[in-house]
Design an enzyme around this catalytic site. Structure first.
Site, PDB file in Angstrom:
ATOM      1  N   ASN A 179     -54.729 -12.653  15.132  1.00 20.62           N
ATOM      2  CA  ASN A 179     -55.366 -12.150  13.915  1.00 20.62           C
ATOM      3  C   ASN A 179     -56.099 -13.232  13.119  1.00 20.62           C
ATOM      4  OD1 ASN A 179     -52.844 -13.241  13.348  1.00 20.62           O
ATOM      5  ND2 ASN A 179     -52.437 -11.849  11.640  1.00 20.62           N
ATOM      6  N   LYS A 202     -51.469 -23.301  22.253  1.00 23.13           N
ATOM      7  CA  LYS A 202     -51.812 -22.144  23.087  1.00 23.13           C
ATOM      8  C   LYS A 202     -52.257 -20.998  22.180  1.00 23.13           C
ATOM      9  CE  LYS A 202     -49.291 -18.812  24.641  1.00 23.13           C
ATOM     10  NZ  LYS A 202     -50.270 -17.674  24.502  1.00 23.13           N
ATOM     11  N   GLY A 254     -46.302 -14.861  15.375  1.00 25.71           N
ATOM     12  CA  GLY A 254     -46.411 -13.647  16.167  1.00 25.71           C
ATOM     13  C   GLY A 254     -45.303 -12.664  15.836  1.00 25.71           C
ATOM     14  N   SER A 255     -44.940 -11.871  16.827  1.00 28.06           N
ATOM     15  CA  SER A 255     -43.999 -10.777  16.608  1.00 28.06           C
ATOM     16  C   SER A 255     -42.556 -11.266  16.580  1.00 28.06           C
ATOM     17  CB  SER A 255     -44.152  -9.731  17.712  1.00 28.06           C
ATOM     18  OG  SER A 255     -43.669 -10.233  18.945  1.00 28.06           O
ATOM     19  N   VAL A 256     -41.676 -10.446  16.004  1.00 29.73           N
ATOM     20  CA  VAL A 256     -40.255 -10.770  15.938  1.00 29.73           C
ATOM     21  C   VAL A 256     -39.634 -10.862  17.341  1.00 29.73           C
ATOM     22  CG1 VAL A 256     -37.998  -9.977  15.146  1.00 29.73           C
ATOM     23  CG2 VAL A 256     -39.970  -9.832  13.621  1.00 29.73           C
ATOM     24  N   PRO A 257     -39.869  -9.902  18.248  1.00 31.02           N
ATOM     25  CA  PRO A 257     -39.265 -10.012  19.583  1.00 31.02           C
ATOM     26  C   PRO A 257     -39.673 -11.279  20.329  1.00 31.02           C
ATOM     27  CG  PRO A 257     -40.049  -7.777  19.215  1.00 31.02           C
ATOM     28  CD  PRO A 257     -40.565  -8.604  18.080  1.00 31.02           C
ATOM     29  N   THR A 258     -40.965 -11.643  20.255  1.00 26.15           N
ATOM     30  CA  THR A 258     -41.409 -12.870  20.922  1.00 26.15           C
ATOM     31  C   THR A 258     -40.817 -14.096  20.238  1.00 26.15           C
ATOM     32  OG1 THR A 258     -43.470 -11.774  21.555  1.00 26.15           O
ATOM     33  CG2 THR A 258     -43.417 -14.173  21.700  1.00 26.15           C
ATOM     34  N   GLU A 276     -43.199 -17.942  12.261  1.00 25.10           N
ATOM     35  CA  GLU A 276     -43.843 -17.100  11.254  1.00 25.10           C
ATOM     36  C   GLU A 276     -44.023 -15.740  11.920  1.00 25.10           C
ATOM     37  OE1 GLU A 276     -45.938 -14.801   9.516  1.00 25.10           O
ATOM     38  OE2 GLU A 276     -47.695 -16.013   9.964  1.00 25.10           O
ATOM     39  N   CYS A 310     -49.847 -10.112   8.890  1.00 28.13           N
ATOM     40  CA  CYS A 310     -48.382 -10.038   8.904  1.00 28.13           C
ATOM     41  C   CYS A 310     -47.785  -9.849   7.518  1.00 28.13           C
ATOM     42  CB  CYS A 310     -47.813 -11.302   9.556  1.00 28.13           C
ATOM     43  SG  CYS A 310     -48.430 -12.833   8.820  1.00 28.13           S
ATOM     44  N   GLU A 413     -43.533  -2.017  11.481  1.00 24.01           N
ATOM     45  CA  GLU A 413     -44.800  -2.705  11.235  1.00 24.01           C
ATOM     46  C   GLU A 413     -45.897  -2.075  12.097  1.00 24.01           C
ATOM     47  OE1 GLU A 413     -46.398  -7.271  10.720  1.00 24.01           O
ATOM     48  OE2 GLU A 413     -44.992  -6.866  12.347  1.00 24.01           O
ATOM     49  N   GLU A 490     -45.105 -22.831   6.586  1.00 29.20           N
ATOM     50  CA  GLU A 490     -46.406 -23.417   6.865  1.00 29.20           C
ATOM     51  C   GLU A 490     -47.104 -23.650   5.540  1.00 29.20           C
ATOM     52  OE1 GLU A 490     -47.781 -22.339  11.197  1.00 29.20           O
ATOM     53  OE2 GLU A 490     -47.864 -20.536   9.967  1.00 29.20           O
TER      54      GLU A 490
END
Length: 516
Positions: A179, A202, A254-258, A276, A310, A413, A490
């Site tokens: 994003n 990355k 990124g996402s919570v699962p990742t 984050e 986010c 979300e 951050e």
């Protein structure tokens, strides 16, 4: 997330790889390698089938992404280690000079970077320019802090003393989201480099184009080759970075699962992480608010970057007495949002990032209708008049009324332009419902009562809170969440602590007092 809107209009400059000064949607094909280490662009070593990267505005293929394997990641990390040996020994002032030059280069190429960000991400050119500004400001800010890194002297009995040294961690891995591709690359690299670290970054495989521009600019500014490297790929490449024995820290957006998986992988090497992650943030609008500002705040809290932010305040709690007036005004203004070609100056909402994500967001709107929410406006596929945009990933921004806390659209979300509006009666009720989530990235409150504002913010379980505004993120202050929205911060001065480690040194000035 915006630094400030005031700087949105700036002179246009530069070209990208010899392309026309004014890019247009559907006109760009990218064939140059998007990896970068040892001071230049690199192709992936392995022979692997390239994945299509799409231009959101048109739906056409923009380039092919070839995933970096173990050999590529090793080369990038080794390049970073080589640069680290030189960079970490430089004084803070020496590092600051190079970072300042990098910021100046970004400023001089602002329009070029913004246009490429639009082509790869789909957001409006107006927002993309602000993202580039935020990246530049972040680098400038940490350049200013680079020379302030210091320890502490502690006098001890008998003339002995101790002191502390703040030292770099080593080679850090940064893993970005789609994003804010360029901005995130800067937000992660600026504090890392200011502290004397090197970085392997990355980007998201969905938006791989602009991080390599930042890598080139650091080299152009005088940074040692290998200081900031870019490896492209998906989950496999990210795993190689997280598990690499020479990576000292992982910073992920990124996402919570990742984020959970990254934390688990980093734990195998007991590596510190900055995470984050996602949010389902509440925005509380009290009946004593300035309604004009509250409506503008709600729009900013939901529709920036096509709702793909986010920290968005997607659970909009409005006090019961002003709910009809609020809904009338917010729906009216939402219908006026100009959707279309994101490279046009008049556009305020571009395309969502890809087709699967567009379909996912639309499915949430359909689910909301099934669960009893009322679509006040939007929530449909949008096809621009320009025929070259007919296959782009557009939708009309959506306002959902008659929402309740147990609805899927309120609990999960969505990450798209969907505002869920709920009513409340008392402050205590609003706080209880606002905090009834496992996430805690951001929250906001609109009220004229300054005592209430501070009282409510004190009880909101969120890491980044806004009073009478929303989604303003100056680089001078920390950004991050509570609960499952992440670990670490951050931006701001505190981030220095997340990219450095403290060494304690004891100096004996007398004889050893031994028990043996």
């Amino acid at each position: 997330m915006l630094p400030r809107l005031a700087s949105s209009l700036r002179p246009y400059r530069a070209t990208y790889l010899g392309l026309a000064r004014w890019l247009s949607s559907g006109s760009v094909n990218i064939t140059d390698p998007l990896n970068f280490w040892a001071g230049e662009r690199r192709s992936s070593a392995g022979i692997n089938h390239g994945e299509n990267v799409y231009e959101p505005a048109t739906g056409r293929v923009l380039c092919q992404l070839h995933e970096c394997g173990a050999e590529d990641v090793n080369e990038a990390v080794n390049s970073a280690k080589s640069a680290l040996n030189y960079w970490s020994k430089m004084s803070g002032m020496e590092r600051a000079r190079i970072l300042i030059v990098a910021a100046q280069i970004i400023d001089s190429r602002r329009e070029e970077i913004a246009q490429m960000e639009v082509i790869n991400n789909g957001k409006s050119i107006t927002e993309a320019r602000l993202d580039v500004d935020s990246a530049r400001l972040c680098i400038e800010y940490y350049a200013g802090l680079a020379n302030t890194l210091s320890g502490q002297h502690v006098q001890l009995p008998g003339g002995s003393f101790a002191y502390t040294r703040r030292e770099p961690l080593g080679v850090c891995a940064g893993i970005g989201a789609w994003n804010y591709p360029f901005q995130i690359a800067a937000w992660k690299s600026a504090p890392a480099l200011a502290c004397g670290n090197a970085m392997v970054f990355k980007p998201s495989p969905v938006t791989p184009v602009t991080a390599v521009l930042l890598a080139e600019m650091y080299v152009q500014a005088g940074a040692p080759q290998g200081l900031f490297n870019v490896v492209q790929g998906g989950q496999g490449t990210g795993q190689l970075l997280c598990l690499h024995h020479d990576i000292a820290k992982v910073s992920f957006t990124g996402s919570v699962p990742t984020g959970k998986r990254i934390m688990e992988m980093a734990s195998k090497g007991v590596k510190p992480v900055t995470l984050e992650l996602g949010g389902k943030s509440p925005l509380l609008i009290f009946d004593d608010c300035d309604l004009e500002n509250a409506v503008k705040g709600a729009l900013m809290a939901n529709f920036l970057s096509q709702g793909q932010v986010c920290s968005n305040g997607t659970r909009v709690f409005v006090q019961k007495d002003i709910l009809p007036e609020f809904l009338e005004e917010v729906v009216k203004r939402t219908k006026l949002i100009e959707i279309g070609d994101p490279l046009l100056e008049t556009t305020r909402m571009g395309a969502l990032v890809n087709l699967p994500h567009l379909n996912r967001v639309l499915s949430y709107v359909n689910q909301a209708k099934k669960e009893g929410a009322k679509v006040m406006c939007g929530g449909e596929v949008f096809i621009p008049v320009d025929p070259k945009l007919k296959d782009g990933y557009y939708m009309t921004p959506c306002v959902l009324g008659d929402c309740s806390d147990e609805m899927t659209c309120v609990k999960e979300e969505i990450f798209g332009p969907v505002m869920s509006v709920l009513s409340f009666e008392t402050e205590e009720e609003a706080l209880h419902r606002a905090n009834d989530t496992n996430l805690g990235l951001a929250a906001g409150v609109f009220t004229r009562d300054v005592r209430r504002a501070h009282r409510v913010v004190e009880h909101l379980k969120a890491g980044s809170c806004f009073i009478n505004n929303y989604n303003i993120t100056p680089v001078e202050v920390p950004f991050g969440g509570f609960k499952m929205s992440g670990i670490g911060r951050e931006n701001g001065q505190v981030t220095i602590e997340h990219y450095s480690q403290l060494k304690t040194v004891f100096v004996e000035m007398g004889d050893v007092d031994s028990l043996f």
